[in-house]
Design a protein around this motif. Structure first.
Motif, short mmCIF file in Angstrom:
data_model
loop_
_atom_site.label_atom_id
_atom_site.label_comp_id
_atom_site.label_asym_id
_atom_site.label_seq_id
_atom_site.Cartn_x
_atom_site.Cartn_y
_atom_site.Cartn_z
N GLU A 107 -37.74 -34.17 2.55
CA GLU A 107 -36.78 -35.22 2.19
C GLU A 107 -37.47 -36.56 1.96
O GLU A 107 -36.92 -37.45 1.33
N LYS A 108 -38.70 -36.71 2.42
CA LYS A 108 -39.45 -37.96 2.26
C LYS A 108 -40.30 -37.97 0.99
O LYS A 108 -40.93 -38.99 0.68
N TRP B 100 -36.50 -26.50 9.82
CA TRP B 100 -36.06 -27.89 9.88
C TRP B 100 -37.18 -28.92 9.77
O TRP B 100 -37.00 -29.95 9.11
N SER C 36 -32.68 -23.29 6.02
CA SER C 36 -32.99 -24.69 6.29
C SER C 36 -33.09 -24.99 7.79
O SER C 36 -33.97 -25.75 8.21
N LEU D 28 -34.30 -29.91 -3.51
CA LEU D 28 -33.76 -31.24 -3.23
C LEU D 28 -32.78 -31.61 -4.32
O LEU D 28 -33.10 -31.52 -5.51
N VAL E 85 -38.13 -29.13 6.07
CA VAL E 85 -37.01 -29.73 5.33
C VAL E 85 -37.01 -31.25 5.54
O VAL E 85 -36.87 -32.02 4.59
N THR E 86 -37.19 -31.69 6.77
CA THR E 86 -37.22 -33.12 7.08
C THR E 86 -38.37 -33.80 6.35
O THR E 86 -38.19 -34.88 5.78
N GLY F 102 -29.47 -33.57 -0.29
CA GLY F 102 -30.60 -33.38 0.60
C GLY F 102 -31.39 -32.13 0.27
O GLY F 102 -31.19 -31.50 -0.77
N VAL F 103 -32.28 -31.77 1.18
CA VAL F 103 -33.18 -30.63 0.97
C VAL F 103 -32.63 -29.40 1.66
O VAL F 103 -32.10 -29.48 2.77
N ARG F 104 -32.78 -28.26 0.98
CA ARG F 104 -32.48 -26.96 1.57
C ARG F 104 -33.69 -26.07 1.36
O ARG F 104 -34.45 -26.25 0.40
N SER G 78 -34.92 -35.22 -7.36
CA SER G 78 -34.55 -33.81 -7.24
C SER G 78 -35.78 -32.96 -7.55
O SER G 78 -36.66 -33.38 -8.29
#
Length: 137
Positions: free
Chosen positions: A70-71, A63, A59, A43, A66-67, A47-49, A76
């Protein structure tokens, strides 16, 4: 401090070493071998990879993970772990990995091993103690 536009980079993981017998001393740690794919979640400002163990960006294959990542409450991070395809009882099923990556990515799970970087700080140099393990992994 990093340049604000510079992306965090994949960190090549150490390769495991197989031994015939476990060490005798109490100062060793081990990881369980999950039947999945080694994965690093990164992160940064964009965003996140998710990266494979060879540094390929997977990614889109991962998915849902990754989603969800991100929360997480961080600015980072770099988290090292394993992507698995768990059976209903939670045991990893390696034979289902490719199918789920292609058709049912929402059925994948990420098992975190280590937190390598957190909020602009490389923490790999910190001792692998209960304090580091409790910092988010």
């Amino acid at each position: 401090m990093r340049n604000a536009r510079e992306r965090l980079k994949f960190i090549k993981p150490l390769e495991p070493v197989q031994v015939e017998t476990p060490p005798v001393s109490d100062d060793w740690l081990h990881e369980i071998k999950y039947d999945g794919f080694r994965t690093q979640l990164v992160l940064d400002w964009a965003g996140v990879r998710a990266f494979s163990r060879n540094g390929h960006d997977w990614s889109q294959r991962y998915w849902p993970i990754v989603t969800a990542a991100e929360k997480l409450p961080a600015q980072s991070f770099i988290i090292d772990g394993e992507m698995i395809a768990p059976d209903p009882d939670g045991r990893p099923n390696f034979h289902e990995m490719h199918s789920r990556m292609t058709w049912n990515a929402e059925l994948l799970a990420f098992v975190a091993f280590d937190l390598l970087y957190l909020n602009d700080e490389h923490i790999r140099a910190l001792p692998l103690s209960s304090e580091r393990q409790g910092s988010g992994t």
